[in-house]
Design a protein around this motif. Sequence first.
Motif, PDB file in Angstrom:
ATOM      1  N   GLY A   8       0.789  -1.222   0.000  1.00 50.24           N
ATOM      2  CA  GLY A   8       0.000   0.000   0.000  1.00 50.24           C
ATOM      3  C   GLY A   8       0.820   1.270   0.000  1.00 50.24           C
ATOM      4  N   LEU A   9       2.006   1.222  -0.578  1.00 51.48           N
ATOM      5  CA  LEU A   9       2.825   2.429  -0.628  1.00 51.48           C
ATOM      6  C   LEU A   9       2.422   3.309  -1.807  1.00 51.48           C
ATOM      7  CD1 LEU A   9       6.451   1.212   0.164  1.00 51.48           C
ATOM      8  CD2 LEU A   9       4.879   2.429   1.630  1.00 51.48           C
ATOM      9  N   PRO A  10       2.308   4.618  -1.564  1.00 58.10           N
ATOM     10  CA  PRO A  10       2.038   5.507  -2.695  1.00 58.10           C
ATOM     11  C   PRO A  10       3.298   5.645  -3.535  1.00 58.10           C
ATOM     12  CG  PRO A  10       2.153   6.746  -0.639  1.00 58.10           C
ATOM     13  CD  PRO A  10       2.327   5.299  -0.299  1.00 58.10           C
ATOM     14  N   PRO A  11       3.258   5.881  -4.784  1.00 56.46           N
ATOM     15  CA  PRO A  11       2.124   6.132  -5.669  1.00 56.46           C
ATOM     16  C   PRO A  11       1.709   4.896  -6.444  1.00 56.46           C
ATOM     17  CG  PRO A  11       4.091   6.754  -6.815  1.00 56.46           C
ATOM     18  CD  PRO A  11       4.511   6.171  -5.478  1.00 56.46           C
ATOM     19  N   LEU A  12       1.616   3.766  -5.819  1.00 55.71           N
ATOM     20  CA  LEU A  12       1.297   2.523  -6.517  1.00 55.71           C
ATOM     21  C   LEU A  12      -0.190   2.195  -6.387  1.00 55.71           C
ATOM     22  CD1 LEU A  12       4.454   0.569  -5.346  1.00 55.71           C
ATOM     23  CD2 LEU A  12       4.107   1.741  -7.511  1.00 55.71           C
ATOM     24  N   ALA A  13      -0.646   1.266  -7.197  1.00 59.21           N
ATOM     25  CA  ALA A  13      -2.074   0.944  -7.266  1.00 59.21           C
ATOM     26  C   ALA A  13      -2.615   0.413  -5.938  1.00 59.21           C
ATOM     27  CB  ALA A  13      -2.321  -0.068  -8.377  1.00 59.21           C
ATOM     28  N   GLY A  14      -1.806  -0.309  -5.187  1.00 60.17           N
ATOM     29  CA  GLY A  14      -2.267  -0.844  -3.907  1.00 60.17           C
ATOM     30  C   GLY A  14      -2.633   0.243  -2.915  1.00 60.17           C
ATOM     31  N   PHE A  15      -1.929   1.363  -2.974  1.00 60.36           N
ATOM     32  CA  PHE A  15      -2.249   2.483  -2.087  1.00 60.36           C
ATOM     33  C   PHE A  15      -3.630   3.035  -2.403  1.00 60.36           C
ATOM     34  CE2 PHE A  15      -2.421   7.101  -1.563  1.00 60.36           C
ATOM     35  CZ  PHE A  15      -2.309   7.185  -0.188  1.00 60.36           C
ATOM     36  N   VAL A  16      -3.910   3.218  -3.675  1.00 58.37           N
ATOM     37  CA  VAL A  16      -5.205   3.771  -4.079  1.00 58.37           C
ATOM     38  C   VAL A  16      -6.326   2.834  -3.647  1.00 58.37           C
ATOM     39  CG1 VAL A  16      -6.610   4.449  -6.057  1.00 58.37           C
ATOM     40  CG2 VAL A  16      -4.190   5.036  -5.990  1.00 58.37           C
ATOM     41  N   ALA A  17      -6.135   1.547  -3.863  1.00 59.29           N
ATOM     42  CA  ALA A  17      -7.163   0.575  -3.484  1.00 59.29           C
ATOM     43  C   ALA A  17      -7.406   0.594  -1.981  1.00 59.29           C
ATOM     44  CB  ALA A  17      -6.746  -0.816  -3.942  1.00 59.29           C
ATOM     45  N   LYS A  18      -6.330   0.556  -1.213  1.00 62.35           N
ATOM     46  CA  LYS A  18      -6.491   0.569   0.247  1.00 62.35           C
ATOM     47  C   LYS A  18      -7.084   1.888   0.719  1.00 62.35           C
ATOM     48  CE  LYS A  18      -3.077  -2.859   1.417  1.00 62.35           C
ATOM     49  NZ  LYS A  18      -2.044  -3.286   2.320  1.00 62.35           N
ATOM     50  N   PHE A  19      -6.698   2.981   0.092  1.00 56.00           N
ATOM     51  CA  PHE A  19      -7.235   4.280   0.480  1.00 56.00           C
ATOM     52  C   PHE A  19      -8.750   4.322   0.317  1.00 56.00           C
ATOM     53  CE2 PHE A  19      -8.548   8.591  -0.679  1.00 56.00           C
ATOM     54  CZ  PHE A  19      -8.170   9.275   0.461  1.00 56.00           C
ATOM     55  N   PHE A  20      -9.246   3.833  -0.807  1.00 51.62           N
ATOM     56  CA  PHE A  20     -10.686   3.870  -1.036  1.00 51.62           C
ATOM     57  C   PHE A  20     -11.434   2.890  -0.137  1.00 51.62           C
ATOM     58  CE2 PHE A  20      -9.576   6.182  -4.884  1.00 51.62           C
ATOM     59  CZ  PHE A  20     -10.531   7.185  -4.831  1.00 51.62           C
ATOM     60  N   VAL A  21     -10.861   1.734   0.111  1.00 53.54           N
ATOM     61  CA  VAL A  21     -11.515   0.777   1.017  1.00 53.54           C
ATOM     62  C   VAL A  21     -11.550   1.339   2.435  1.00 53.54           C
ATOM     63  CG1 VAL A  21     -11.269  -1.491   2.098  1.00 53.54           C
ATOM     64  CG2 VAL A  21     -11.008  -1.257  -0.366  1.00 53.54           C
ATOM     65  N   PHE A  22     -10.430   1.884   2.890  1.00 54.14           N
ATOM     66  CA  PHE A  22     -10.393   2.445   4.240  1.00 54.14           C
ATOM     67  C   PHE A  22     -11.300   3.669   4.355  1.00 54.14           C
ATOM     68  CE2 PHE A  22      -5.779   0.767   4.873  1.00 54.14           C
ATOM     69  CZ  PHE A  22      -6.259  -0.524   4.915  1.00 54.14           C
ATOM     70  N   SER A  23     -11.349   4.491   3.306  1.00 59.61           N
ATOM     71  CA  SER A  23     -12.225   5.672   3.329  1.00 59.61           C
ATOM     72  C   SER A  23     -13.692   5.266   3.412  1.00 59.61           C
ATOM     73  CB  SER A  23     -12.005   6.526   2.082  1.00 59.61           C
ATOM     74  OG  SER A  23     -10.714   7.048   2.055  1.00 59.61           O
ATOM     75  N   ALA A  24     -14.074   4.261   2.643  1.00 59.21           N
ATOM     76  CA  ALA A  24     -15.463   3.799   2.664  1.00 59.21           C
ATOM     77  C   ALA A  24     -15.820   3.215   4.029  1.00 59.21           C
ATOM     78  CB  ALA A  24     -15.693   2.767   1.569  1.00 59.21           C
ATOM     79  N   ALA A  25     -14.909   2.453   4.604  1.00 60.91           N
ATOM     80  CA  ALA A  25     -15.168   1.875   5.927  1.00 60.91           C
ATOM     81  C   ALA A  25     -15.262   2.973   6.983  1.00 60.91           C
ATOM     82  CB  ALA A  25     -14.073   0.878   6.290  1.00 60.91           C
ATOM     83  N   LEU A  26     -14.411   3.971   6.875  1.00 60.94           N
ATOM     84  CA  LEU A  26     -14.439   5.075   7.829  1.00 60.94           C
ATOM     85  C   LEU A  26     -15.722   5.889   7.689  1.00 60.94           C
ATOM     86  CD1 LEU A  26     -12.613   6.175  10.029  1.00 60.94           C
ATOM     87  CD2 LEU A  26     -11.600   7.702   8.348  1.00 60.94           C
ATOM     88  N   LYS A  27     -16.167   6.072   6.451  1.00 58.74           N
ATOM     89  CA  LYS A  27     -17.398   6.818   6.200  1.00 58.74           C
ATOM     90  C   LYS A  27     -18.615   6.108   6.799  1.00 58.74           C
ATOM     91  CE  LYS A  27     -17.413   8.718   2.246  1.00 58.74           C
ATOM     92  NZ  LYS A  27     -17.465   8.938   0.795  1.00 58.74           N
ATOM     93  N   GLU A  28     -18.555   4.779   6.852  1.00 57.90           N
ATOM     94  CA  GLU A  28     -19.654   4.006   7.429  1.00 57.90           C
ATOM     95  C   GLU A  28     -19.532   3.853   8.943  1.00 57.90           C
ATOM     96  OE1 GLU A  28     -22.415   2.929   5.914  1.00 57.90           O
ATOM     97  OE2 GLU A  28     -21.682   4.000   4.139  1.00 57.90           O
ATOM     98  N   GLY A  29     -18.456   4.400   9.524  1.00 57.23           N
ATOM     99  CA  GLY A  29     -18.322   4.398  10.975  1.00 57.23           C
ATOM    100  C   GLY A  29     -17.538   3.238  11.558  1.00 57.23           C
ATOM    101  N   PHE A  30     -16.785   2.536  10.743  1.00 57.89           N
ATOM    102  CA  PHE A  30     -16.000   1.400  11.222  1.00 57.89           C
ATOM    103  C   PHE A  30     -14.580   1.826  11.579  1.00 57.89           C
ATOM    104  CE2 PHE A  30     -19.161  -0.667   8.381  1.00 57.89           C
ATOM    105  CZ  PHE A  30     -19.810  -1.417   9.354  1.00 57.89           C
ATOM    106  N   LEU A  31     -14.453   2.717  12.538  1.00 54.70           N
ATOM    107  CA  LEU A  31     -13.147   3.266  12.907  1.00 54.70           C
ATOM    108  C   LEU A  31     -12.204   2.181  13.418  1.00 54.70           C
ATOM    109  CD1 LEU A  31     -11.287   5.686  13.336  1.00 54.70           C
ATOM    110  CD2 LEU A  31     -12.297   5.948  15.601  1.00 54.70           C
TER     111      LEU A  31
END
Length: 100
Positions: A8-31
């Motif tokens: 998940g290191l930037p600027p690679l594709a794994g970072f973008v994927a993890k960022f969006f998954v973590f953002s979605a989980a955080l938005k739903e309240g799964f801190l």
Amino acid sequence: IFLLSLGGLPPLAGFVAKFFVFSAALKEGFLILVIIAVLNSAISLYYYLKVIVFMYMKDPVKEFDITLSPMTLFVIAISIFGTIQLGIFPDPIIALAQAN
């Protein structure tokens, strides 16, 4: 490149994927889940870096004669390009995913 992307290191594709998954989980309240996932990513990155160290920074135990065909080299090059390109410019793929 691929192990660093999995970590998940930037600027690679794994970072973008993890960022969006973590953002979605955080938005739903799964801190708590996001915190555990980030810690898990850090731990996995440690193990990926250990593999990289053994591959490139240690003396080989045994010499191997590896020959790669031009097609194999082409596929590897395209994969590396795609991994880096998706990390730097993820917008077209994200737009495609959101359209469906």
